[in-house]
Write an enzyme that holds these catalytic residues in place. Sequence first.
Site, mmCIF file in Angstrom:
data_model
loop_
_atom_site.group_PDB
_atom_site.id
_atom_site.type_symbol
_atom_site.label_atom_id
_atom_site.label_comp_id
_atom_site.label_asym_id
_atom_site.label_seq_id
_atom_site.Cartn_x
_atom_site.Cartn_y
_atom_site.Cartn_z
ATOM 1 N N PHE A 28 -52.701 -26.124 -22.030
ATOM 2 C CA PHE A 28 -51.512 -26.973 -22.119
ATOM 3 C C PHE A 28 -51.816 -28.370 -21.587
ATOM 4 C CE2 PHE A 28 -47.252 -28.318 -20.575
ATOM 5 C CZ PHE A 28 -46.568 -28.227 -21.781
ATOM 6 N N SER A 97 -57.028 -21.579 -19.783
ATOM 7 C CA SER A 97 -55.722 -21.841 -19.191
ATOM 8 C C SER A 97 -54.582 -21.235 -20.010
ATOM 9 C CB SER A 97 -55.555 -23.355 -19.021
ATOM 10 O OG SER A 97 -54.454 -23.663 -18.202
ATOM 11 N N ASP A 198 -59.097 -22.791 -7.883
ATOM 12 C CA ASP A 198 -58.233 -23.362 -8.918
ATOM 13 C C ASP A 198 -56.922 -23.845 -8.301
ATOM 14 O OD1 ASP A 198 -56.499 -23.770 -11.130
ATOM 15 O OD2 ASP A 198 -57.600 -22.296 -12.324
ATOM 16 N N HIS A 228 -60.118 -25.767 -11.785
ATOM 17 C CA HIS A 228 -59.418 -25.175 -12.926
ATOM 18 C C HIS A 228 -60.193 -25.246 -14.251
ATOM 19 C CE1 HIS A 228 -56.298 -23.731 -15.492
ATOM 20 N NE2 HIS A 228 -56.170 -24.888 -16.123
#
Length: 254
Positions: A28, A97, A198, A228
């Site tokens: 995203f 993700s 993360d 991340h």
Amino acid sequence: MPEIQVLEGCEEFAFGEGRVGTLLVHGFTGSPQGMRGLGDYLVANADIAVAAPRLPGHGTTWQDLNTKKASDWVDTVETSYQHLKGQVDEIFVVALSFGAALSLDLASRHQGEIKGIVTLAGMIFTRDPRRHLAPVIARVAQSIPGVGNDIADPEGKELAYDRLPTKAAYNMIRYLKTAEKTLPDVTAPILVMHGRQDHTVPYANAQHIYDKVGSTHKELVTLERSYHVITLDLERETVFERTLNFIKENSDVL
């Protein structure tokens, strides 16, 4: 209405002509750029055909993303999957993700077709306290500060928005609840990789995915130095190698 321009480096890509195909799904506010290095590695080292779609509203502007819904992203992943499937003998899905939520949902709908799944810093829930206020925030603010570039490597750079579009974020949060319910229906072999440090998607997501999927063949790999965006971070070579090894172990033609 003027055509939305895709930012340089954020374009979708597809190359390689092997019998094994891998669908690469970005996260995203990110773009296919976050998956490009992995795609190059898979093609160069195993002649795997790779395809990385650009999710609607990504790689353009955050305002564009604010006009999109979860169904737009789901449809794009499904269409890309079907296209790649028609070109190869076997197909794997590798996702970063939020792309993991889309991909796990996809896998739940295509049991017996997908040879394996790799989630990279996979997101299936959020603990951000603002999630409870997401519908209100979406009405009073078009965007808030972004969450991109959570990377330990000072030379790592993710092409992601510096603003988080609130309407799209609300749609994303609602979709996560739908995707989470499909985990028991995911039966393909799965490799879950996540950075211990993360700051964007809590490590607990990795354990939750690992525990809840219906797969009997599953593995959890923890990266101790990465944040991340593990495809661009300090341990990216480990991510690339483990992904390729997983594909080889579960392929009948490599």
